[in-house]
Design an enzyme around this catalytic site. Structure first.
Site, PDB file in Angstrom:
ATOM      1  N   GLU A 153       1.042  -0.973  -0.058  1.00  0.00           N
ATOM      2  CA  GLU A 153       0.190   0.207  -0.575  1.00  0.00           C
ATOM      3  C   GLU A 153       1.097   1.450  -0.214  1.00  0.00           C
ATOM      4  OE1 GLU A 153      -2.664  -0.315   3.283  1.00  0.00           O
ATOM      5  OE2 GLU A 153      -3.717  -1.011   2.187  1.00  0.00           O
ATOM      6  N   GLU A 305      -6.087  -8.349  -0.097  1.00  0.00           N
ATOM      7  CA  GLU A 305      -6.797  -8.221   1.067  1.00  0.00           C
ATOM      8  C   GLU A 305      -8.333  -7.448   1.226  1.00  0.00           C
ATOM      9  OE1 GLU A 305      -4.632  -5.167   3.857  1.00  0.00           O
ATOM     10  OE2 GLU A 305      -2.874  -5.809   2.598  1.00  0.00           O
TER      11      GLU A 305
HETATM   12  C1  GLA Z   1      -4.256  -2.580   5.316  1.00  0.00           C
HETATM   13  C2  GLA Z   1      -2.624  -3.248   4.954  1.00  0.00           C
HETATM   14  C3  GLA Z   1      -2.749  -4.601   5.929  1.00  0.00           C
HETATM   15  C4  GLA Z   1      -3.708  -3.869   7.407  1.00  0.00           C
HETATM   16  C5  GLA Z   1      -4.994  -4.009   6.850  1.00  0.00           C
HETATM   17  C6  GLA Z   1      -5.497  -3.335   8.003  1.00  0.00           C
HETATM   18  O1  GLA Z   1      -5.203  -2.673   3.802  1.00  0.00           O
HETATM   19  O2  GLA Z   1      -2.038  -3.654   4.013  1.00  0.00           O
HETATM   20  O3  GLA Z   1      -1.136  -4.511   6.305  1.00  0.00           O
HETATM   21  O4  GLA Z   1      -2.589  -2.838   8.240  1.00  0.00           O
HETATM   22  O5  GLA Z   1      -5.011  -2.713   6.527  1.00  0.00           O
HETATM   23  O6  GLA Z   1      -7.001  -3.483   7.578  1.00  0.00           O
END
Ligand code: GLA
Length: 655
Positions: A153, A305
């Site tokens: 991210e 995710e």
């Molecule tokens: C993001 C991050 C993860 C985690 C999630 C929690 O998507 O990439 O490492 O912190 O948020 O929702």
């Protein structure tokens, strides 16, 4: 180029971020047993492992990762291996403060959280490249490895001195000369003319409104610097494993990255998606991100995710009611996902995310979360062969551009009530509620395959984009545009007349006299519906047809909805039902049809390849007419003419 197919090999990837370094090695064996039981076939390792892999500068500790890679391979679980560069170890900031980002007020962002790296820091980039080289050399030939995941991210901004140096270089590349920069930034205003490159800084804390084009360029620069970091690591792993795909996970509709541009550099486009289970528009908002990600990928994409239960970063973090995780996962598959993954495998017991769910929650194997995860794993395995790799063309495109967003979201604009992502959501929701499926596209993309193109708002447009829209309509396409479109050029210079003359001509607008933005609780009557957010004082040209006019008030009789041939213009934002009805009517006129007719409100029908996904987002059971005879891949049942779906029910129908 390798693609997601090289990692899926006909199986929907199912699994998630696995952070075994948080657990004793005995737990790893338990993890593997539970993974296999749940049909998990893919884990992402190493996302936040830098301090473990490189405990001291230049030292390496790969033993634990060797054992894990082997363990995964022995158990038939593929590994998406991450470079750990999103969270540098404490020693780095301690030894090299130049690796830490600085905010616009000059405050350092310290270690102790994550993502505390300066994209512009040469030191950071050097360490990141070195650890990536070593990971690629050590695991490039490992049989468990299926894909690379770079960083995590990407989202940091940096106003530091080193960033300022790179910003100057970036500006020299864009403008060539200071004269050109001064002209583009309009520095004649407020005595901002630059006489030397050294005088230019990142747009730091200032007494009053900042130069908007400087801020716009800083956003472009930030996206480009982060992309440079990604590309540098990607190229390292690509050299070691040219046959394996590389990705980095986007945040949904994240403002900081021009994801159209980024997607061009990725073999696999992946996204992290966390709609709020309590949000009545959760399914619609999820669909928007899924449509956008598929469009960036131009085919199957990866849900990198999602949460099996609650997240921990909202004010109030709601769990997912029974069945919702399955429904939203299958919604993603319907919209092109070939991977359904989570953050994270096992819920942590320590650290900042210990109250964020995992596929195995604190309740463990017996917990409802894991039991539902297991059921879904079996169902995904059942539909995998029919689903993976397939793609569907849509008749409708929603246009979206980060540069237009950045330019339009500046301080000193006509109304802070106008929020670009909210407009995208409102327009996409209207299409969703009209049961129309849609792609997203960039305004300079080839639009000729679409019957209908909608523009929620594109405040700034290049000449090339404007010509593209004109050509699209000239060649028979139907275009619907919202207000504040075509106002500025790519330097954020207002076009003559307050809106580009070619677009005014296209929509039948002779003069745009004034904008009349509305207050938060205000609306305007438009004869049959209410407009919100915005209204305009427009004088039309002769060929224009007024489809809806303002009633009463200053703008009485002036056009709320205007049309010239196949080009429609909305000078307000109709309330949701009216917006849905309007877009449904325009779509029908353009020949764009819903996948199924007569669908109940909370049901969506989505085509993927020759499969028809029917998803009930409601809590009441519904019966849906489905002409013909189908085979439901989830239940094995034959479906003749209609299918009944219970609360959050899904059917995956094959003709
Ligand atoms: C993001 C991050 C993860 C985690 C999630 C929690 O998507 O990439 O490492 O912190 O948020 O929702």
């Amino acid at each position: 180029m390798p693609s997601l197919n090289d990692a899926t090999r006909g199986r929907i990837l199912y699994g998630g971020d696995y952070n075994p370094e948080q657990w004793p090695e005995e737990t790893w064996l338990e993890d593997v047993r539970l993974m296999k039981d749940a049909g998990v076939n893919s884990v992402t390792l190493g996302v936040f492992s830098w301090a473990k892999l490189e405990p001291r500068p230049g030292e390496r500790d790969f033993g634990w990762l060797d054992r894990l890679m082997d363990l995964m391979h022995e158990n038939g679980i593929g590994v998406v291996l991450a470079t750990p560069t999103a969270s540098p170890p404490p020693w780095m900031g301690h030894l090299h403060p130049d690796t830490l980002p600085v905010d616009q007020d000059g405050r350092t962002e310290w270690w102790g959280g994550r993502q505390h790296f300066s994209h512009s820091s040469a030191t950071y980039r050097r360490y990141a490249a070195a650890v990536t080289e070593d990971l690629a050399a050590r695991y490039g030939g490992h049989p468990a490895l299926t894909m690379w995941h770079i960083n995590n991210e990407y989202c940091t901004y940096d106003w530091s001195d080193e960033a300022a140096v790179r910003f100057r270089g970036w500006l020299q590349g864009r403008y060539g000369t200071l004269d050109a920069l001064n002209e583009a930034w309009g520095t004649a205003f407020w005595s901002q003319g630059y006489g030397d490159w050294a005088q230019i800084h990142t747009p730091r804390h200032a007494h009053y409104l900042k130069n908007p084009t400087q801020v716009l360029d800083f956003k472009r620069f930030t996206s480009d610097m982060l992309l440079e970091c990604y590309v540098a690591e990607r190229d390292i792993v690509r050299r070691a494993t040219p046959h394996l795909p590389v990705t980095t996970n986007f945040m949904p509709l994240w403002v900081g990255q021009d994801a159209w541009r980024w997607a061009e550099e990725e073999d696999v486009v992946s996204v992290d998606l966390y709609p709020d289970p309590r949000d009545p528009l959760g399914a619609q908002n999820g669909a928007l991100v899924q449509d956008m990600t598929r469009s960036q990928a131009r085919g199957p994409w990866m849900l990198m995710e999602q949460a099996a239960g609650p997240v921990n970063w909202r004010g109030v973090n709601h769990p997912k009611p029974r069945g919702l995780n399955r429904l939203w996962s299958l919604q993603a598959v319907a919209r092109g996902a070939d991977a359904v993954c989570y953050f994270q495998w096992r819920q942590s017991r320590q650290g900042a995310e210990k109250f964020h769910s995992g596929m195995v929650s604190h309740a463990g194997e017996e917990g409802r979360t894991y039991q539902e995860v297991k059921q879904l794993g079996a169902e995904l395995a059942r539909i995998s062969a029919e689903v993976t790799g397939s793609h569907t063309a849509n008749d409708i495109a929603v246009l979206h551009d980060w540069h237009a967003w950045w330019a339009g979201a500046q301080d000193g604009r006509p109304s802070t009530q106008v929020d670009y992502p909210d407009l995208l959501r409102a327009w996409h929701r209207a299409l969703w509620e009209a049961h129309l499926t849609t792609d997203f596209a960039h305004p300079e993309h080839d639009l000729s395959a679409y019957k209908l193109v909608v523009v929620p708002q594109l405040y700034a447009l290049t000449d090339a984009a404007i010509e593209n829209l004109l050509a699209y309509v000239r060649d028979g396409g139907t275009l619907v545009s919202g207000f504040l479109t075509g106002v500025a050029d790519e330097d954020d210079r207002v076009r003559a007349g307050g809106m580009d003359a070619r677009l005014r001509e296209l929509f039948g607008i002779r003069t745009l006299h004034e904008w009349w933005p509305l207050d938060a609780d205000e609306h305007v009557e438009c004869g049959g519906f209410r407009g919100t957010l915005w209204s305009e004082e427009i004088e039309t040209s002769e060929e224009a047809e007024v489809e809806a006019a303002y009633k009463g008030g200053e703008l009485d009789g002036l056009p709320a909805v205007l049309r010239k041939g196949r080009a429609w213009y909305l000078s307000t934002l109709p309330e949701p039902d009216a917006m849905r009805d309007l877009l449904a009517r325009v779509a029908a006129g353009a020949g764009a049809r819903p996948v199924l007719d007569a669908l109940p409100a909370q049901v969506e029908a989505v085509r993927r390849g020759d499969l028809l996904f029917v998803l009930n987002h409601g809590r009441e059971s519904v019966t849906v007419e489905v002409p013909g005879t189908h085979h439901d891949l989830l239940t094995g049942a034959t479906v003749r003419g209609e299918v009944t779906l219970g609360r959050y029910g899904v059917a995956v129908l094959k003709p």
